[in-house]
Design a protein around this motif. Sequence first.
Motif, PDB file in Angstrom:
ATOM      1  N   GLU A 102      76.685 -60.537  51.899  1.00 28.65           N
ATOM      2  CA  GLU A 102      78.094 -60.480  51.506  1.00 28.65           C
ATOM      3  C   GLU A 102      78.836 -59.410  52.316  1.00 28.65           C
ATOM      4  O   GLU A 102      79.938 -59.640  52.810  1.00 28.65           O
ATOM      5  N   LYS A 103      78.214 -58.235  52.454  1.00 25.11           N
ATOM      6  CA  LYS A 103      78.842 -57.154  53.219  1.00 25.11           C
ATOM      7  C   LYS A 103      79.047 -57.540  54.672  1.00 25.11           C
ATOM      8  O   LYS A 103      80.056 -57.186  55.282  1.00 25.11           O
ATOM      9  N   LEU A 104      78.095 -58.273  55.240  1.00 28.52           N
ATOM     10  CA  LEU A 104      78.191 -58.651  56.653  1.00 28.52           C
ATOM     11  C   LEU A 104      79.328 -59.640  56.909  1.00 28.52           C
ATOM     12  O   LEU A 104      79.745 -59.802  58.053  1.00 28.52           O
ATOM     13  N   GLN A 105      79.828 -60.295  55.866  1.00 25.07           N
ATOM     14  CA  GLN A 105      80.948 -61.218  56.004  1.00 25.07           C
ATOM     15  C   GLN A 105      82.287 -60.490  56.108  1.00 25.07           C
ATOM     16  O   GLN A 105      83.288 -61.073  56.502  1.00 25.07           O
ATOM     17  N   LYS A 106      82.296 -59.204  55.768  1.00 27.12           N
ATOM     18  CA  LYS A 106      83.526 -58.414  55.768  1.00 27.12           C
ATOM     19  C   LYS A 106      83.670 -57.664  57.093  1.00 27.12           C
ATOM     20  O   LYS A 106      82.724 -57.528  57.851  1.00 27.12           O
ATOM     21  N   HIS A 107      84.865 -57.162  57.335  1.00 29.02           N
ATOM     22  CA  HIS A 107      85.112 -56.335  58.515  1.00 29.02           C
ATOM     23  C   HIS A 107      84.604 -54.934  58.206  1.00 29.02           C
ATOM     24  O   HIS A 107      85.158 -54.231  57.370  1.00 29.02           O
ATOM     25  N   LEU A 108      83.546 -54.552  58.871  1.00 32.11           N
ATOM     26  CA  LEU A 108      82.910 -53.269  58.604  1.00 32.11           C
ATOM     27  C   LEU A 108      83.014 -52.350  59.812  1.00 32.11           C
ATOM     28  O   LEU A 108      83.151 -52.809  60.940  1.00 32.11           O
ATOM     29  N   SER A 109      82.896 -51.068  59.548  1.00 35.28           N
ATOM     30  CA  SER A 109      82.790 -50.127  60.657  1.00 35.28           C
ATOM     31  C   SER A 109      81.436 -50.362  61.319  1.00 35.28           C
ATOM     32  O   SER A 109      80.553 -51.021  60.760  1.00 35.28           O
ATOM     33  N   GLN A 110      81.253 -49.805  62.492  1.00 35.93           N
ATOM     34  CA  GLN A 110      79.979 -49.961  63.201  1.00 35.93           C
ATOM     35  C   GLN A 110      78.816 -49.428  62.366  1.00 35.93           C
ATOM     36  O   GLN A 110      77.760 -50.048  62.303  1.00 35.93           O
ATOM     37  N   MET A 111      79.023 -48.296  61.704  1.00 39.17           N
ATOM     38  CA  MET A 111      77.978 -47.681  60.878  1.00 39.17           C
ATOM     39  C   MET A 111      77.641 -48.567  59.681  1.00 39.17           C
ATOM     40  O   MET A 111      76.473 -48.803  59.384  1.00 39.17           O
ATOM     41  N   GLU A 112      78.685 -49.064  58.991  1.00 36.24           N
ATOM     42  CA  GLU A 112      78.451 -49.934  57.838  1.00 36.24           C
ATOM     43  C   GLU A 112      77.752 -51.227  58.249  1.00 36.24           C
ATOM     44  O   GLU A 112      76.897 -51.737  57.533  1.00 36.24           O
ATOM     45  N   TYR A 113      78.124 -51.760  59.402  1.00 30.31           N
ATOM     46  CA  TYR A 113      77.504 -52.976  59.910  1.00 30.31           C
ATOM     47  C   TYR A 113      76.009 -52.747  60.175  1.00 30.31           C
ATOM     48  O   TYR A 113      75.172 -53.546  59.762  1.00 30.31           O
ATOM     49  N   ALA A 114      75.683 -51.638  60.831  1.00 32.38           N
ATOM     50  CA  ALA A 114      74.279 -51.323  61.131  1.00 32.38           C
ATOM     51  C   ALA A 114      73.480 -51.137  59.845  1.00 32.38           C
ATOM     52  O   ALA A 114      72.341 -51.614  59.736  1.00 32.38           O
ATOM     53  N   ARG A 115      74.052 -50.457  58.871  1.00 32.42           N
ATOM     54  CA  ARG A 115      73.369 -50.262  57.583  1.00 32.42           C
ATOM     55  C   ARG A 115      73.149 -51.592  56.860  1.00 32.42           C
ATOM     56  O   ARG A 115      72.089 -51.826  56.282  1.00 32.42           O
ATOM     57  N   SER A 116      74.157 -52.446  56.891  1.00 33.29           N
ATOM     58  CA  SER A 116      74.037 -53.743  56.228  1.00 33.29           C
ATOM     59  C   SER A 116      73.001 -54.616  56.923  1.00 33.29           C
ATOM     60  O   SER A 116      72.226 -55.318  56.269  1.00 33.29           O
ATOM     61  N   LYS A 117      72.956 -54.588  58.242  1.00 31.88           N
ATOM     62  CA  LYS A 117      71.941 -55.352  58.993  1.00 31.88           C
ATOM     63  C   LYS A 117      70.543 -54.850  58.654  1.00 31.88           C
ATOM     64  O   LYS A 117      69.622 -55.649  58.467  1.00 31.88           O
ATOM     65  N   ALA A 118      70.370 -53.531  58.563  1.00 29.06           N
ATOM     66  CA  ALA A 118      69.064 -52.961  58.220  1.00 29.06           C
ATOM     67  C   ALA A 118      68.672 -53.327  56.796  1.00 29.06           C
ATOM     68  O   ALA A 118      67.514 -53.681  56.532  1.00 29.06           O
ATOM     69  N   ALA A 119      69.629 -53.282  55.871  1.00 33.40           N
ATOM     70  CA  ALA A 119      69.356 -53.652  54.478  1.00 33.40           C
ATOM     71  C   ALA A 119      68.947 -55.121  54.387  1.00 33.40           C
ATOM     72  O   ALA A 119      68.009 -55.478  53.659  1.00 33.40           O
ATOM     73  N   LEU A 120      69.619 -55.972  55.141  1.00 37.01           N
ATOM     74  CA  LEU A 120      69.278 -57.385  55.156  1.00 37.01           C
ATOM     75  C   LEU A 120      67.872 -57.593  55.729  1.00 37.01           C
ATOM     76  O   LEU A 120      67.076 -58.361  55.184  1.00 37.01           O
ATOM     77  N   ALA A 121      67.556 -56.896  56.802  1.00 36.17           N
ATOM     78  CA  ALA A 121      66.222 -57.015  57.415  1.00 36.17           C
ATOM     79  C   ALA A 121      65.128 -56.576  56.442  1.00 36.17           C
ATOM     80  O   ALA A 121      64.084 -57.228  56.333  1.00 36.17           O
ATOM     81  N   ARG A 122      65.362 -55.486  55.719  1.00 36.57           N
ATOM     82  CA  ARG A 122      64.372 -55.018  54.735  1.00 36.57           C
ATOM     83  C   ARG A 122      64.186 -56.037  53.610  1.00 36.57           C
ATOM     84  O   ARG A 122      63.062 -56.360  53.227  1.00 36.57           O
ATOM     85  N   ALA A 123      65.297 -56.547  53.089  1.00 35.99           N
ATOM     86  CA  ALA A 123      65.221 -57.525  51.996  1.00 35.99           C
ATOM     87  C   ALA A 123      64.507 -58.792  52.448  1.00 35.99           C
ATOM     88  O   ALA A 123      63.640 -59.319  51.734  1.00 35.99           O
ATOM     89  N   MET A 124      64.828 -59.273  53.628  1.00 36.09           N
ATOM     90  CA  MET A 124      64.197 -60.492  54.122  1.00 36.09           C
ATOM     91  C   MET A 124      62.710 -60.272  54.389  1.00 36.09           C
ATOM     92  O   MET A 124      61.888 -61.160  54.130  1.00 36.09           O
ATOM     93  N   ALA A 125      62.338 -59.095  54.885  1.00 36.98           N
ATOM     94  CA  ALA A 125      60.926 -58.792  55.110  1.00 36.98           C
ATOM     95  C   ALA A 125      60.163 -58.741  53.793  1.00 36.98           C
ATOM     96  O   ALA A 125      59.036 -59.229  53.699  1.00 36.98           O
ATOM     97  N   ARG A 126      60.783 -58.165  52.764  1.00 33.11           N
ATOM     98  CA  ARG A 126      60.147 -58.119  51.440  1.00 33.11           C
ATOM     99  C   ARG A 126      59.923 -59.531  50.898  1.00 33.11           C
ATOM    100  O   ARG A 126      58.865 -59.841  50.362  1.00 33.11           O
ATOM    101  N   LEU A 127      60.922 -60.378  51.037  1.00 34.82           N
ATOM    102  CA  LEU A 127      60.788 -61.745  50.551  1.00 34.82           C
ATOM    103  C   LEU A 127      59.740 -62.512  51.360  1.00 34.82           C
ATOM    104  O   LEU A 127      58.952 -63.276  50.799  1.00 34.82           O
ATOM    105  N   LYS A 128      59.711 -62.297  52.652  1.00 34.18           N
ATOM    106  CA  LYS A 128      58.748 -62.998  53.504  1.00 34.18           C
ATOM    107  C   LYS A 128      57.318 -62.576  53.171  1.00 34.18           C
ATOM    108  O   LYS A 128      56.422 -63.416  53.102  1.00 34.18           O
ATOM    109  N   ILE A 129      57.080 -61.287  52.954  1.00 33.75           N
ATOM    110  CA  ILE A 129      55.728 -60.794  52.697  1.00 33.75           C
ATOM    111  C   ILE A 129      55.207 -61.304  51.353  1.00 33.75           C
ATOM    112  O   ILE A 129      54.000 -61.417  51.138  1.00 33.75           O
ATOM    113  N   THR A 130      56.122 -61.647  50.441  1.00 27.00           N
ATOM    114  CA  THR A 130      55.708 -62.198  49.147  1.00 27.00           C
ATOM    115  C   THR A 130      55.824 -63.724  49.135  1.00 27.00           C
ATOM    116  O   THR A 130      55.750 -64.341  48.084  1.00 27.00           O
TER     117      THR A 130
END
Length: 133
Positions: A102-130
């Motif tokens: 949801e956050k990645l769909q919004k206009h974010l600062s570069q920092m917010e975008y990087a944080r949201s991408k990292a959060a998405l990567a962590r969540a997807m990795a958790r789901l994949k490992i399970t």
Amino acid sequence: MPTFFLEVLTPERKFYSAEAEEVIFRTVDGEMGVLAKHAPTVVAVDIGPIKIKADGKWIVALVTEGFAEIMPDRVVILTDTAEYPEEIDLNRAKAAKARAEEKLQKHLSQMEYARSKAALARAMARLKITNQK
């Protein structure tokens, strides 16, 4: 098969500390496998699965960002988080994925975008490992 001493450490705990035959994890440049007598090196660890072979059996877990110091007789992985699949809260991971998308769909600062991408990567990795989507 020759072994080496492997430690996987997080700020909260000593996740793994024992002899291992092999360890495979993601780096920023791709997947890396380490065996005993590996050349000394330091690499950046990326979000993804970590596979540890000990006593002929594979252990699979998840690690997030960090660093690995590799020596011929030992490997130390310092990571922000390390989790076994059974430790992952699926509902929390699914909610984190939805929030990050949801956050990645919004206009974010570069920092917010990087944080949201990292959060998405962590969540997807958790789901994949399970084995969830």
